[in-house]
Scaffold this active site. Structure first.
Site, PDB file in Angstrom:
ATOM      1  N   HIS A  53       0.866  -1.186   0.000  1.00 27.50           N
ATOM      2  CA  HIS A  53       0.000   0.000   0.000  1.00 27.50           C
ATOM      3  C   HIS A  53       0.901   1.234   0.000  1.00 27.50           C
ATOM      4  O   HIS A  53       1.777   1.374   0.854  1.00 27.50           O
ATOM      5  CB  HIS A  53      -0.915   0.001   1.226  1.00 27.50           C
ATOM      6  CG  HIS A  53      -1.868  -1.146   1.261  1.00 27.50           C
ATOM      7  ND1 HIS A  53      -2.039  -1.950   2.371  1.00 27.50           N
ATOM      8  CD2 HIS A  53      -2.704  -1.635   0.313  1.00 27.50           C
ATOM      9  CE1 HIS A  53      -2.940  -2.886   2.104  1.00 27.50           C
ATOM     10  NE2 HIS A  53      -3.357  -2.719   0.863  1.00 27.50           N
ATOM     11  N   GLU A  56       1.779   3.628   3.094  1.00 28.38           N
ATOM     12  CA  GLU A  56       2.359   3.030   4.302  1.00 28.38           C
ATOM     13  C   GLU A  56       3.882   3.100   4.182  1.00 28.38           C
ATOM     14  O   GLU A  56       4.538   2.160   3.761  1.00 28.38           O
ATOM     15  CB  GLU A  56       1.852   1.602   4.465  1.00 28.38           C
ATOM     16  CG  GLU A  56       0.327   1.551   4.611  1.00 28.38           C
ATOM     17  CD  GLU A  56      -0.227   0.141   4.722  1.00 28.38           C
ATOM     18  OE1 GLU A  56       0.577  -0.816   4.799  1.00 28.38           O
ATOM     19  OE2 GLU A  56      -1.461  -0.003   4.731  1.00 28.38           O
ATOM     20  N   HIS A 147       3.786  -3.475   7.031  1.00 27.69           N
ATOM     21  CA  HIS A 147       2.694  -2.536   6.762  1.00 27.69           C
ATOM     22  C   HIS A 147       2.555  -1.554   7.923  1.00 27.69           C
ATOM     23  O   HIS A 147       3.145  -1.736   8.987  1.00 27.69           O
ATOM     24  CB  HIS A 147       1.361  -3.287   6.618  1.00 27.69           C
ATOM     25  CG  HIS A 147       1.205  -4.050   5.349  1.00 27.69           C
ATOM     26  ND1 HIS A 147       0.313  -3.683   4.353  1.00 27.69           N
ATOM     27  CD2 HIS A 147       1.822  -5.171   4.903  1.00 27.69           C
ATOM     28  CE1 HIS A 147       0.394  -4.548   3.357  1.00 27.69           C
ATOM     29  NE2 HIS A 147       1.297  -5.462   3.670  1.00 27.69           N
ATOM     30  N   GLU A 210       2.024  -5.301  11.150  1.00 32.46           N
ATOM     31  CA  GLU A 210       1.395  -3.974  11.192  1.00 32.46           C
ATOM     32  C   GLU A 210       2.125  -3.151  12.254  1.00 32.46           C
ATOM     33  O   GLU A 210       2.085  -3.473  13.436  1.00 32.46           O
ATOM     34  CB  GLU A 210      -0.094  -4.103  11.522  1.00 32.46           C
ATOM     35  CG  GLU A 210      -0.902  -4.899  10.507  1.00 32.46           C
ATOM     36  CD  GLU A 210      -1.218  -4.105   9.235  1.00 32.46           C
ATOM     37  OE1 GLU A 210      -0.900  -2.892   9.191  1.00 32.46           O
ATOM     38  OE2 GLU A 210      -1.781  -4.697   8.297  1.00 32.46           O
TER      39      GLU A 210
END
Length: 322
Positions: A53, A56, A147, A210
């Site tokens: 993404h 990010e 991420h 994450e």
């Protein structure tokens, strides 16, 4: 090749596409694709990916610093590594994706999306992993996909692991804890993520990490990721990391909330944090005459997003494991 990120963001092809580093050889395989091979024989292969993404950016900056340490010789390389910056065009534009979410496309699912830069890139990345893993005899295969989340979270750093038919290896889970992950979420069904693809097709031990909240380039406080960065440095160098004194909490996915039409309503506001708890019977979402409620005593939400395209996931509901 100490300017890999700059070349990727500018879309520039380097004049020299292979060379020698400090104890390793490097090959530029394409935009956002860099292979590193130690001079000494190794039986471990690692995919290090970020930027699937484009908004990010902290993990991308983290990988850039790790590459600089490798090229300067301050960090030793003991794995074959494929570094992947997943969505170069979205990274350059500072947006999540240009057309469609690539992390729903892997495992051939890109064929069901309208053709776009993301579908072509997903196909390219699938082929790149196939070539990388088939060109070596690695006994150990890992994939760490880095991420940051759109929302804040009750767990600042957490990992999402793909559905897997075999038990997870203890040293892999222990490393995730040493990397500062406060929680691990275990999928129970296949999906279109990059990590599910590498796990299913190549038997890799894979995890989506994450690491905080999505921010533009230059606005990230990388000190909050220092524990993860240090664990990655130790991993690349073959240094054993100390086990976390507080092992990550464990959750499993018990259901998925999917948006099917414009009638969909998700009853969570923009301030709802990842891992917010909901009691049994709570109404989570409605769509026409369909109601989604909590069925376990307590469930926790992950990745709530009411504005996803129709047919996509608007949230996951989790159950805490003992």
């Amino acid at each position: 090749m100490d300017n890999f990120l700059a070349l990727t963001l500018s879309g520039t092809t380097p004049r020299v596409t292979q060379g020698k580093g400090a104890g390793f050889r490097w090959r530029w395989l394409g935009h956002g694709l860099l292979e590193l091979t130690p001079d000494a024989p190794v039986d471990r292969a690692l995919i290090l990916s970020a930027g699937i993404h484009g908004n990010e950016t902290a993990p991308v900056e983290m990988l850039d610093k790790l590459l600089s340490a490798l090229y300067s010789g301050s960090l030793t390389l003991t794995w074959r590594v494929l570094v992947v910056l997943g969505n170069p065009q979205a990274l350059a534009a500072g947006i999540r994706y240009c057309h469609s979410d690539m992390n729903r496309m892997f495992g051939g699912r890109w064929q069901s999306f309208a053709e776009s830069d993301e579908t072509r890139r997903a196909r390219e990345l699938e082929l790149s992993l196939d070539t990388f893993f088939s060109s070596g005899q690695a006994r150990v295969r890992w994939h760490l996909d880095l991420h940051t989340a759109i929302r804040g979270s009750h767990h600042l750093r957490f990992g999402v692991l793909p559905q897997r038919d075999r038990p997870w290896e203890a040293d892999f889970l222990a490393w995730l804890g040493a990397a500062g992950l406060e929680a691990l979420v275990f999928h129970q069904a296949p999906g279109g993520t990059f990590t599910h693809f590498s796990s299913e097709h190549f038997g890799a031990l894979s995890c989506t990490l994450e690491l905080g909240k999505a921010l533009p380039f230059g606005q990230n406080d990388l000190t909050q990721f220092s524990v993860t960065s240090q664990a990655l440095s130790a991993l690349l160098s073959g240094i054993e990391t100390s086990t976390s004194s507080s092992p990550p909490l464990r959750y499993r996915v018990v259901s998925q909330i999917t948006r099917h039409s414009d009638k969909f309503a998700l009853y969570m506001d923009a301030q709802t944090l990842n891992f917010t708890a909901f009691a049994k019977g709570t109404l989570l979402a409605e769509e026409g005459d369909k109601r989604v409620t909590v069925t376990h005593d307590v469930e926790y939400v992950l990745f709530p997003n009411p504005s996803v395209a129709c047919g996509l996931r608007a949230g996951l509901m989790l159950e805490r494991l003992p």
